[in-house]
Design a protein around this motif. Structure first.
Motif, PDB file in Angstrom:
ATOM      1  N   ARG A 121       0.845  -1.288   0.019  1.00  0.00           N
ATOM      2  CA  ARG A 121       0.006  -0.190   0.032  1.00  0.00           C
ATOM      3  C   ARG A 121       0.986   1.335  -0.046  1.00  0.00           C
ATOM      4  O   ARG A 121       1.732   1.302   0.965  1.00  0.00           O
ATOM      5  N   LEU A 122       0.744   2.252  -1.053  1.00  0.00           N
ATOM      6  CA  LEU A 122       1.448   3.250  -1.126  1.00  0.00           C
ATOM      7  C   LEU A 122       0.721   4.479  -0.843  1.00  0.00           C
ATOM      8  O   LEU A 122      -0.496   4.541  -1.553  1.00  0.00           O
ATOM      9  N   THR A 123       1.268   5.562  -0.272  1.00  0.00           N
ATOM     10  CA  THR A 123       0.444   6.777  -0.449  1.00  0.00           C
ATOM     11  C   THR A 123       1.730   7.736  -1.145  1.00  0.00           C
ATOM     12  O   THR A 123       2.863   7.820  -0.433  1.00  0.00           O
ATOM     13  N   ALA A 124       1.321   8.621  -1.727  1.00  0.00           N
ATOM     14  CA  ALA A 124       2.193   9.547  -2.298  1.00  0.00           C
ATOM     15  C   ALA A 124       1.821  10.825  -2.682  1.00  0.00           C
ATOM     16  O   ALA A 124       0.501  11.315  -2.725  1.00  0.00           O
ATOM     17  N   MET A 125       2.752  11.782  -2.719  1.00  0.00           N
ATOM     18  CA  MET A 125       2.387  13.114  -2.859  1.00  0.00           C
ATOM     19  C   MET A 125       3.283  14.069  -3.587  1.00  0.00           C
ATOM     20  O   MET A 125       4.592  13.905  -3.922  1.00  0.00           O
ATOM     21  N   VAL A 126       2.861  15.125  -4.452  1.00  0.00           N
ATOM     22  CA  VAL A 126       3.637  15.973  -4.962  1.00  0.00           C
ATOM     23  C   VAL A 126       2.959  17.556  -4.735  1.00  0.00           C
ATOM     24  O   VAL A 126       1.715  17.396  -4.616  1.00  0.00           O
ATOM     25  N   ALA A 127       3.739  18.243  -4.371  1.00  0.00           N
ATOM     26  CA  ALA A 127       3.329  19.714  -4.022  1.00  0.00           C
ATOM     27  C   ALA A 127       3.974  20.898  -4.548  1.00  0.00           C
ATOM     28  O   ALA A 127       5.278  20.674  -5.141  1.00  0.00           O
ATOM     29  N   SER A 128       3.446  22.107  -4.662  1.00  0.00           N
ATOM     30  CA  SER A 128       4.149  23.143  -5.040  1.00  0.00           C
ATOM     31  C   SER A 128       5.016  23.611  -3.776  1.00  0.00           C
ATOM     32  O   SER A 128       4.565  23.418  -2.718  1.00  0.00           O
ATOM     33  N   PRO A 129       6.128  24.196  -4.246  1.00  0.00           N
ATOM     34  CA  PRO A 129       6.903  24.667  -3.099  1.00  0.00           C
ATOM     35  C   PRO A 129       6.573  25.604  -1.972  1.00  0.00           C
ATOM     36  O   PRO A 129       7.013  25.385  -0.956  1.00  0.00           O
ATOM     37  N   ASP A 130       5.376  26.133  -2.525  1.00  0.00           N
ATOM     38  CA  ASP A 130       4.880  27.161  -1.396  1.00  0.00           C
ATOM     39  C   ASP A 130       3.944  26.628  -0.719  1.00  0.00           C
ATOM     40  O   ASP A 130       3.001  27.131   0.353  1.00  0.00           O
ATOM     41  N   GLY A 131       3.468  25.124  -1.008  1.00  0.00           N
ATOM     42  CA  GLY A 131       2.498  24.617  -0.088  1.00  0.00           C
ATOM     43  C   GLY A 131       0.987  24.700  -0.356  1.00  0.00           C
ATOM     44  O   GLY A 131      -0.027  24.312  -0.035  1.00  0.00           O
ATOM     45  N   ALA A 132       0.870  25.743  -1.780  1.00  0.00           N
ATOM     46  CA  ALA A 132      -0.607  26.044  -1.994  1.00  0.00           C
ATOM     47  C   ALA A 132      -1.388  24.822  -2.633  1.00  0.00           C
ATOM     48  O   ALA A 132      -2.599  24.945  -2.477  1.00  0.00           O
ATOM     49  N   THR A 133      -0.541  23.845  -3.208  1.00  0.00           N
ATOM     50  CA  THR A 133      -1.073  22.784  -3.884  1.00  0.00           C
ATOM     51  C   THR A 133      -0.349  21.687  -3.405  1.00  0.00           C
ATOM     52  O   THR A 133       0.698  21.640  -3.287  1.00  0.00           O
ATOM     53  N   VAL A 134      -1.246  20.566  -2.809  1.00  0.00           N
ATOM     54  CA  VAL A 134      -0.720  19.296  -2.325  1.00  0.00           C
ATOM     55  C   VAL A 134      -1.606  18.350  -3.057  1.00  0.00           C
ATOM     56  O   VAL A 134      -2.532  18.207  -2.566  1.00  0.00           O
ATOM     57  N   LEU A 135      -0.943  17.575  -3.901  1.00  0.00           N
ATOM     58  CA  LEU A 135      -1.760  16.454  -4.683  1.00  0.00           C
ATOM     59  C   LEU A 135      -1.202  15.238  -3.902  1.00  0.00           C
ATOM     60  O   LEU A 135      -0.071  14.653  -3.838  1.00  0.00           O
ATOM     61  N   ARG A 136      -2.412  14.464  -3.243  1.00  0.00           N
ATOM     62  CA  ARG A 136      -1.940  13.294  -2.732  1.00  0.00           C
ATOM     63  C   ARG A 136      -2.915  12.085  -3.242  1.00  0.00           C
ATOM     64  O   ARG A 136      -3.896  12.170  -3.842  1.00  0.00           O
ATOM     65  N   THR A 137      -2.320  10.871  -3.386  1.00  0.00           N
ATOM     66  CA  THR A 137      -2.896   9.641  -3.833  1.00  0.00           C
ATOM     67  C   THR A 137      -2.586   8.270  -3.067  1.00  0.00           C
ATOM     68  O   THR A 137      -1.688   8.300  -2.467  1.00  0.00           O
ATOM     69  N   GLU A 138      -3.311   7.355  -3.196  1.00  0.00           N
ATOM     70  CA  GLU A 138      -3.069   6.129  -2.590  1.00  0.00           C
ATOM     71  C   GLU A 138      -3.149   5.050  -3.584  1.00  0.00           C
ATOM     72  O   GLU A 138      -4.027   5.339  -4.515  1.00  0.00           O
ATOM     73  N   ALA A 139      -2.404   3.987  -3.454  1.00  0.00           N
ATOM     74  CA  ALA A 139      -2.614   2.840  -4.506  1.00  0.00           C
ATOM     75  C   ALA A 139      -2.242   1.491  -3.865  1.00  0.00           C
ATOM     76  O   ALA A 139      -1.333   1.694  -2.637  1.00  0.00           O
ATOM     77  N   ALA A 140      -2.578   0.327  -4.110  1.00  0.00           N
ATOM     78  CA  ALA A 140      -2.553  -0.896  -3.526  1.00  0.00           C
ATOM     79  C   ALA A 140      -2.459  -2.092  -4.586  1.00  0.00           C
ATOM     80  O   ALA A 140      -3.126  -1.997  -5.591  1.00  0.00           O
ATOM     81  N   GLY A 141      -1.508  -2.929  -4.296  1.00  0.00           N
ATOM     82  CA  GLY A 141      -1.583  -4.173  -5.183  1.00  0.00           C
ATOM     83  C   GLY A 141      -0.488  -5.200  -4.996  1.00  0.00           C
ATOM     84  O   GLY A 141       0.182  -4.829  -3.886  1.00  0.00           O
ATOM     85  N   THR A 142      -0.318  -6.373  -5.430  1.00  0.00           N
ATOM     86  CA  THR A 142       0.874  -7.093  -5.166  1.00  0.00           C
ATOM     87  C   THR A 142       2.077  -6.927  -5.852  1.00  0.00           C
ATOM     88  O   THR A 142       2.915  -7.328  -5.531  1.00  0.00           O
ATOM     89  N   ASP A 143       2.191  -5.988  -6.959  1.00  0.00           N
ATOM     90  CA  ASP A 143       3.288  -5.785  -7.633  1.00  0.00           C
ATOM     91  C   ASP A 143       3.808  -4.465  -7.433  1.00  0.00           C
ATOM     92  O   ASP A 143       3.205  -3.360  -7.933  1.00  0.00           O
ATOM     93  N   PRO A 144       4.815  -4.209  -6.750  1.00  0.00           N
ATOM     94  CA  PRO A 144       5.316  -2.913  -6.067  1.00  0.00           C
ATOM     95  C   PRO A 144       5.462  -1.885  -7.326  1.00  0.00           C
ATOM     96  O   PRO A 144       5.125  -0.750  -7.142  1.00  0.00           O
ATOM     97  N   LEU A 145       5.989  -2.343  -8.497  1.00  0.00           N
ATOM     98  CA  LEU A 145       6.301  -1.623  -9.561  1.00  0.00           C
ATOM     99  C   LEU A 145       5.186  -0.990 -10.111  1.00  0.00           C
ATOM    100  O   LEU A 145       5.076   0.270 -10.537  1.00  0.00           O
ATOM    101  N   GLU A 146       4.229  -1.909 -10.298  1.00  0.00           N
ATOM    102  CA  GLU A 146       2.709  -1.409 -10.828  1.00  0.00           C
ATOM    103  C   GLU A 146       2.003  -0.508  -9.891  1.00  0.00           C
ATOM    104  O   GLU A 146       1.506   0.567 -10.127  1.00  0.00           O
ATOM    105  N   VAL A 147       2.241  -0.717  -8.385  1.00  0.00           N
ATOM    106  CA  VAL A 147       1.486   0.251  -7.454  1.00  0.00           C
ATOM    107  C   VAL A 147       2.249   1.633  -7.601  1.00  0.00           C
ATOM    108  O   VAL A 147       1.497   2.657  -7.705  1.00  0.00           O
TER     109      VAL A 147
END
Length: 312
Positions: free
Chosen positions: A264-290
């Protein structure tokens, strides 16, 4: 008896975690009936020499590994122990990660002289960090905070907390624990508030692909559960072409080291000023696919534009 030359940065933290890892190597080798001697070769990297500029302005992650990888390629050392979060996604041809030992605490921590937590820091508090990732997520939670650059080794940063008027500084829990300084941690910051760097808390033991003897020895130290989790995180990082120049965070957990266990993976990309924070989650048995699925999701939501602007 073969002597294994182990390369390491020469900072106090790097040498400490290298010594601790070599102790585990010795135990594993003894249990397997293998007889090796180990010798440490400290290597100064460009990242260790440049301490007055933020990493995002001088080239990012490779700064802490390039000279060590060159020593590996030239046969001066047999393996190298890195903090996984310092490792670029792409390794030089001929080198590989031979083992990923069991992960330490992956969280960030807040250290303050006044027992502050993230939530009760005073309005407008001065907080030190060298990480765009930490700074962006902190600003998203607390826009009032003054985030100021803080470079240097872990002990240097702790001294600056006392001498340069910081209300708090942010560091990795793993480094504090490995140094035996866990009692100085004021508060742990959970991934819900601040996702750690890719690979944070984990180590990478790098070696030459064609050195089958060292590869076999390192396999004794590999923790499949940690390896699977880190593989998902690094796949996410690699597809976003991320480094220290952009605020990217990811944390994965594997249910077990078995190939069919869920990651199970939680991942994030943000703008340096913190005004935009994009988060998502993914899960599966293949780490590369996740990791790939998380990257595709955030790119579809505009992560590419955020990353391009951050790099500019």
């Amino acid at each position: 008896m073969r002597t294994i030359i182990v390369g390491s940065r020469q900072s106090a933290l790097a040498m400490t975690q290298t010594g601790q890892t070599i102790d585990r190597m010795k135990e594993a080798c003894a249990a397997a009936g293998l007889d090796y001697r180990f010798e440490v070769k400290p290597i100064v990297t460009r990242g260790d020499r440049i301490l007055d500029v933020t990493l995002s302005k001088v080239g990012g992650k490779g700064l802490f590994v390039k000279e060590i990888e060159q020593a590996l390629l030239e046969g001066e050392i047999d393996c190298a122990i890195h903090s996984m979060k310092d490792m670029p996604f792409d390794l030089p041809e001929g080198l590989t990660i031979g083992a990923v030992p069991k992960r330490e605490d992956p969280r960030d921590v807040l250290i303050s002289l006044h027992s502050y937590t993230l939530r009760n820091l005073p309005q407008g508090a001065k907080v030190g960090t060298s990480s765009l990732r930490r700074g962006a997520q902190l600003k998203a939670k607390r826009p009032d905070l003054r985030i100021e650059s803080l470079r240097g080794n872990i002990d240097t940063r702790l001294k600056k907390l006392e001498t340069e008027g910081f209300d708090a500084i942010l560091l990795a829990a793993a480094g504090m624990r490995r140094m035996g300084w866990g009692d100085r941690i004021t508060a742990f910051i959970e991934p819900e508030d601040c996702l750690p760097a890719v690979g944070q808390g984990a180590l990478a033991i790098e070696c030459r692909e064609n050195d089958s003897e060292v590869m076999a020895m390192l396999a004794l130290l590999n923790d499949p559960k940690t390896e699977r989790a880190v593989r998902a995180e690094r796949r996410f990082l690699g597809l976003l072409n991320g480094g220290c120049q952009v605020p990217i965070g990811a944390y994965a957990e594997a249910e077990s080291g078995e190939e069919q266990s869920t990651v199970r993976l939680t991942a994030m990309v943000a703008s340096p000023d913190g005004a935009t924070v994009l988060r998502t989650e993914a899960a599966g048995t293949d780490p590369l696919e996740v990791g790939s699925r998380a990257a595709r999701e955030l790119l579809a939501r505009g992560a590419g534009r955020i990353l391009d602007e951050a790099r500019e």
